[in-house]
Design a protein around this motif. Structure first.
Motif, PDB file in Angstrom:
ATOM      1  N   SER A  75      -0.929 -35.614  -2.684  1.00 31.07           N
ATOM      2  CA  SER A  75      -1.502 -36.734  -1.947  1.00 31.07           C
ATOM      3  C   SER A  75      -0.603 -37.963  -2.002  1.00 31.07           C
ATOM      4  O   SER A  75      -0.797 -38.905  -1.240  1.00 31.07           O
ATOM      5  CB  SER A  75      -2.906 -37.070  -2.471  1.00 31.07           C
ATOM      6  OG  SER A  75      -2.834 -37.598  -3.781  1.00 31.07           O
ATOM      7  N   ASP A  76       0.392 -37.956  -2.880  1.00 26.30           N
ATOM      8  CA  ASP A  76       1.382 -39.038  -2.947  1.00 26.30           C
ATOM      9  C   ASP A  76       2.446 -38.772  -1.880  1.00 26.30           C
ATOM     10  O   ASP A  76       3.060 -37.712  -1.861  1.00 26.30           O
ATOM     11  CB  ASP A  76       2.010 -39.072  -4.341  1.00 26.30           C
ATOM     12  CG  ASP A  76       3.047 -40.161  -4.477  1.00 26.30           C
ATOM     13  OD1 ASP A  76       4.192 -39.929  -4.039  1.00 26.30           O
ATOM     14  OD2 ASP A  76       2.713 -41.233  -5.010  1.00 26.30           O
ATOM     15  N   GLU A  77       2.657 -39.739  -0.983  1.00 30.02           N
ATOM     16  CA  GLU A  77       3.561 -39.523   0.154  1.00 30.02           C
ATOM     17  C   GLU A  77       4.984 -39.171  -0.261  1.00 30.02           C
ATOM     18  O   GLU A  77       5.607 -38.282   0.328  1.00 30.02           O
ATOM     19  CB  GLU A  77       3.582 -40.755   1.049  1.00 30.02           C
ATOM     20  CG  GLU A  77       2.362 -40.892   1.920  1.00 30.02           C
ATOM     21  CD  GLU A  77       2.484 -42.042   2.890  1.00 30.02           C
ATOM     22  OE1 GLU A  77       3.583 -42.253   3.440  1.00 30.02           O
ATOM     23  OE2 GLU A  77       1.473 -42.724   3.107  1.00 30.02           O
ATOM     24  N   LYS A  81       6.656 -35.525   0.455  1.00 25.05           N
ATOM     25  CA  LYS A  81       7.832 -35.411   1.322  1.00 25.05           C
ATOM     26  C   LYS A  81       8.890 -34.521   0.669  1.00 25.05           C
ATOM     27  O   LYS A  81       9.533 -33.718   1.335  1.00 25.05           O
ATOM     28  CB  LYS A  81       8.413 -36.795   1.604  1.00 25.05           C
ATOM     29  CG  LYS A  81       9.532 -36.790   2.625  1.00 25.05           C
ATOM     30  CD  LYS A  81      10.054 -38.188   2.875  1.00 25.05           C
ATOM     31  CE  LYS A  81       9.351 -38.766   4.067  1.00 25.05           C
ATOM     32  NZ  LYS A  81       9.916 -40.047   4.494  1.00 25.05           N
ATOM     33  N   ASP A  84       7.450 -30.709   0.889  1.00 31.93           N
ATOM     34  CA  ASP A  84       6.720 -30.657   2.150  1.00 31.93           C
ATOM     35  C   ASP A  84       6.024 -29.322   2.405  1.00 31.93           C
ATOM     36  O   ASP A  84       4.814 -29.272   2.605  1.00 31.93           O
ATOM     37  CB  ASP A  84       7.671 -30.993   3.293  1.00 31.93           C
ATOM     38  CG  ASP A  84       6.959 -31.124   4.616  1.00 31.93           C
ATOM     39  OD1 ASP A  84       5.873 -31.726   4.639  1.00 31.93           O
ATOM     40  OD2 ASP A  84       7.488 -30.622   5.623  1.00 31.93           O
TER      41      ASP A  84
END
Length: 97
Positions: A75-77, A81, A84
């Protein structure tokens, strides 16, 4: 003069120690733990993910605590990333927060 040198040395030491401590906290995500992540990949370098059914089997074999930790990390961008495809698979399995 000696007091000034002593204070500057103490300041330099504290800055260096702070930077070293900050650098040591990188990579503490559950997604960076090879022991937890290896069941999801076919190779030792963890570049090739397992198929959907094998991924699901490995996901369900994990403890609820580990799954929760991974869902939190995904949930942490920034972390999501970096991982992915893995995070997409966990969300498909109901791991979306």
């Amino acid at each position: 003069m000696n007091t000034k040198i002593l204070c500057m040395s103490a300041l330099a030491f504290s800055l260096a120690a702070g930077a070293a401590m900050a650098g040591s906290t990188k990579g503490t995500s559950a997604l960076d733990d090879p022991q937890k992540m290896s069941p999801f990949f076919t190779d030792a370098g963890m570049k090739t993910m397992r198929s959907g059914d094998e991924f699901k089997k490995a996901w369900l074999a994990m403890s609820e605590e580990d799954r929760t930790s991974i869902k939190k990390d995904c949930s942490d961008e920034a972390i999501a990333k970096q991982h992915d495809n893995f995070c997409k698979m966990t969300k498909e399995l109901g791991g979306a927060n």
